[in-house]
Design a protein around this motif. Structure first.
Motif, PDB file in Angstrom:
ATOM      1  N   MET A 195       0.811  -1.205   0.000  1.00  0.00           N
ATOM      2  CA  MET A 195       0.000   0.000   0.000  1.00  0.00           C
ATOM      3  C   MET A 195       0.852   1.266   0.000  1.00  0.00           C
ATOM      4  N   ILE A 196       1.955   1.234   0.737  1.00  0.00           N
ATOM      5  CA  ILE A 196       2.854   2.391   0.747  1.00  0.00           C
ATOM      6  C   ILE A 196       3.437   2.622  -0.639  1.00  0.00           C
ATOM      7  N   ILE A 197       3.822   1.537  -1.312  1.00  0.00           N
ATOM      8  CA  ILE A 197       4.378   1.653  -2.663  1.00  0.00           C
ATOM      9  C   ILE A 197       3.301   2.109  -3.646  1.00  0.00           C
ATOM     10  N   GLN A 198       2.102   1.545  -3.549  1.00  0.00           N
ATOM     11  CA  GLN A 198       1.038   1.872  -4.489  1.00  0.00           C
ATOM     12  C   GLN A 198       0.478   3.280  -4.270  1.00  0.00           C
ATOM     13  N   ALA A 199       0.737   3.857  -3.093  1.00  0.00           N
ATOM     14  CA  ALA A 199       0.276   5.230  -2.834  1.00  0.00           C
ATOM     15  C   ALA A 199       1.243   6.266  -3.401  1.00  0.00           C
ATOM     16  N   ALA A 200       2.176   5.847  -4.264  1.00  0.00           N
ATOM     17  CA  ALA A 200       3.172   6.764  -4.828  1.00  0.00           C
ATOM     18  C   ALA A 200       2.553   7.990  -5.494  1.00  0.00           C
ATOM     19  N   PRO A 201       1.460   7.863  -6.287  1.00  0.00           N
ATOM     20  CA  PRO A 201       0.872   9.077  -6.873  1.00  0.00           C
ATOM     21  C   PRO A 201       0.422  10.095  -5.825  1.00  0.00           C
ATOM     22  N   ALA A 255      -1.130  -0.367  13.628  1.00  0.00           N
ATOM     23  CA  ALA A 255      -0.764   0.992  14.024  1.00  0.00           C
ATOM     24  C   ALA A 255      -0.326   1.817  12.813  1.00  0.00           C
ATOM     25  N   VAL A 256       0.505   1.239  11.956  1.00  0.00           N
ATOM     26  CA  VAL A 256       0.992   1.957  10.768  1.00  0.00           C
ATOM     27  C   VAL A 256      -0.170   2.302   9.846  1.00  0.00           C
ATOM     28  N   ALA A 257      -1.052   1.342   9.597  1.00  0.00           N
ATOM     29  CA  ALA A 257      -2.196   1.600   8.720  1.00  0.00           C
ATOM     30  C   ALA A 257      -3.084   2.707   9.284  1.00  0.00           C
ATOM     31  N   SER A 258      -3.294   2.693  10.606  1.00  0.00           N
ATOM     32  CA  SER A 258      -4.145   3.713  11.229  1.00  0.00           C
ATOM     33  C   SER A 258      -3.522   5.096  11.101  1.00  0.00           C
ATOM     34  N   LEU A 259      -2.220   5.210  11.361  1.00  0.00           N
ATOM     35  CA  LEU A 259      -1.550   6.509  11.302  1.00  0.00           C
ATOM     36  C   LEU A 259      -1.502   7.049   9.875  1.00  0.00           C
ATOM     37  N   MET A 273       7.059   5.631   9.355  1.00  0.00           N
ATOM     38  CA  MET A 273       6.089   4.581   9.050  1.00  0.00           C
ATOM     39  C   MET A 273       6.747   3.419   8.301  1.00  0.00           C
ATOM     40  N   VAL A 274       7.660   3.750   7.382  1.00  0.00           N
ATOM     41  CA  VAL A 274       8.381   2.719   6.634  1.00  0.00           C
ATOM     42  C   VAL A 274       9.252   1.895   7.582  1.00  0.00           C
ATOM     43  N   PHE A 310      -7.249   2.080   4.867  1.00  0.00           N
ATOM     44  CA  PHE A 310      -8.305   1.434   5.655  1.00  0.00           C
ATOM     45  C   PHE A 310      -8.353  -0.066   5.358  1.00  0.00           C
ATOM     46  N   SER A 311      -8.169  -0.430   4.080  1.00  0.00           N
ATOM     47  CA  SER A 311      -8.140  -1.860   3.737  1.00  0.00           C
ATOM     48  C   SER A 311      -6.980  -2.550   4.432  1.00  0.00           C
TER      49      SER A 311
END
Length: 442
Positions: free
Chosen positions: A68-74, A131-135, A158-159, A235-236
């Motif tokens: 998700m972190i990688i796919q959120a690049a845009p 925790a990471v997903a929530s933040l 986060m990473v 959220f997913s």
């Protein structure tokens, strides 16, 4: 007496037959012969589909958060648009911080001399994912937007937290699965990881096609629709993390009593497993290393159709996630196929040879449309013959190298051997990431 020469049970003949199998000194001709090696005396655990799916669910967050972190690049590109330096290097820095943190965490865990509590490590890892997903989900709220110079260090934290959680989970999950004594459960974890790479990329493609203005209009900043999509991504990840905690809670009461712990020097432990599990460990390391190197090509290969006038699916913003989806579909199918590839358990050296042969995919990447230099045979060659098949071989061979631990070692050593194999997986990932960064500079 050296533990290498002690029998783990009264059935000494069975124990030494197992060792002869891995050393290649015993020939196994059919599945009936193989069955004799799948359990030591007193260990006849029946396969459970509910346990298999619980391990599968537990494997999902191990790559979901990172994907998700990688796919959120845009989204991150828009947040960092005001700082050219951060915008240029943030993805590479994420990879370095993630891989290094995960490796150091795994090394630290494997140097602990007290009895490992793998279930505790898994709980900490899964809580870390939540925790990471929530933040990250809260940070994507538009009203909480801050400057790039502040948001970038936050994302690095986060990473790092994700890397620590991955180190904990990779170390503990395979050890925990091996302790159940079934060859199917380690591949179940890896299948969950493979699916976790597939779904986020699919979400990225669907979002790009449904909301093209949020992806393809590079002049738009502070787009509320992009923020909403990113909140949905994370959220997913939060939901998957919570589901995995439920799966762990289901498995713990079913894990049974643990073998008695024996203290010994860490150097002798790793020397023993490096010898006993030499070929499976090298196969696992090779699979992850070669696959990680290839990631540098994925971001550089685009469709042969010119960007101007190309359909949305063939524009880089969607084409690159599409290639990642195909790789992960192949990885997922390969992981499923590993469960039925019992013949590979009989030939651990063959697993290593096939894993090393995957380096032949690298020249195939060079024949694709890297930096718009042209392709050997068009997009279908890259997407199907290279990406998809590369994923299939990764899932198949990496899964095969992991699932043999309950066969190749006695019951009392399965957790420890599973943790060792998890270490080879992380080591291969880190080595491949570093090599990929070196290759990317040429």
């Amino acid at each position: 007496m050296d533990r290498d020469f002690e029998s783990p049970s009264d059935d000494e003949g069975r124990y030494f037959e197992q060792r002869a199998l891995l050393a290649g000194e015993t020939e196994i001709k059919d599945d009936d012969d193989l069955d004799r090696f799948e359990a030591v005396k007193g260990d006849s655990r029946v396969f459970s589909l509910s346990e298999y799916f619980a391990f599968f669910t537990m494997g999902l967050p191990m790559m979901w958060i990172w994907s998700m972190i990688i796919q959120a690049a845009p989204y991150f590109q828009r947040r960092f648009a005001a700082n050219a330096t951060i915008l240029r290097y943030f993805q590479a820095s994420y990879l370095v911080f993630f891989a290094t943190t995960m490796f150091l965490t795994t090394v630290y865990l494997n140097r602990q001399r007290e009895q490992p509590m793998y279930t505790h490590r898994l709980k900490r890892a899964l809580c870390g994912y939540v925790a990471v997903a929530s933040l990250l989900m809260l940070s994507a709220v538009e009203s909480l937007n801050v400057r790039a110079e502040i948001y970038y260090p936050f994302t690095l934290v986060m990473v790092v937290m994700t890397g620590v959680a991955n180190g904990l989970s990779q170390n503990a999950a395979f050890a925990f699965a091996a302790g159940f004594g079934r060859t199917e459960y380690a591949p179940a974890v890896m299948t969950g990881e493979a699916l976790a790479g597939f779904i986020p990329s699919s979400i990225e493609i669907i979002s790009a096609l449904v909301f093209p203005s949020a992806y393809f209009d590079t002049e738009t900043t502070g787009n509320s629709k992009m923020s909403s999509l990113t909140i949905g991504y994370f959220f997913s990840a939060l939901a998957v993390g919570l589901a995995s905690l439920g799966a762990l809670g289901f498995l713990i009461p079913r894990s049974g009593a643990r073998p008695a712990f024996k203290a010994y020097e860490m150097t002798s432990v790793w020397a023993r497993w490096s010898s006993t599990l030499k070929w499976p460990a090298l196969a696992n390391f090779s699979c992850l290393c070669i696959s990680s190197v290839s990631s540098v090509f994925v971001t550089k290969i685009t469709s042969v159709v010119p960007k101007d006038g190309a359909p949305n699916l063939l524009r880089p913003e969607a084409f690159i996630p599409l290639s990642i989806v195909l790789w992960n579909i192949g990885d997922f199918l390969g992981s499923l196929g590993a469960v039925s590839s019992r013949f590979l358990i009989r030939r651990p050296f063959l697993i290593f040879v096939l894993s090393l042969a995957r380096i032949g995919f690298i020249p195939m990447y060079l024949m694709c449309n890297i930096d718009e230099r042209g392709s050997f045979a068009g997009d279908w060659f890259y997407l199907v013959c290279v990406q998809f098949m590369f994923g299939v071989t990764h899932g198949w061979l990496s899964g095969a190298s992991m699932m043999g631990v309950p066969v190749w070692v006695p019951e009392e050593d399965r957790e420890e051997a599973g943790a060792f194999m998890g270490m080879t997986l992380v080591s291969g990932l880190v080595a491949g990431s570093i090599l990929g960064l070196i290759v990317s500079r040429f």
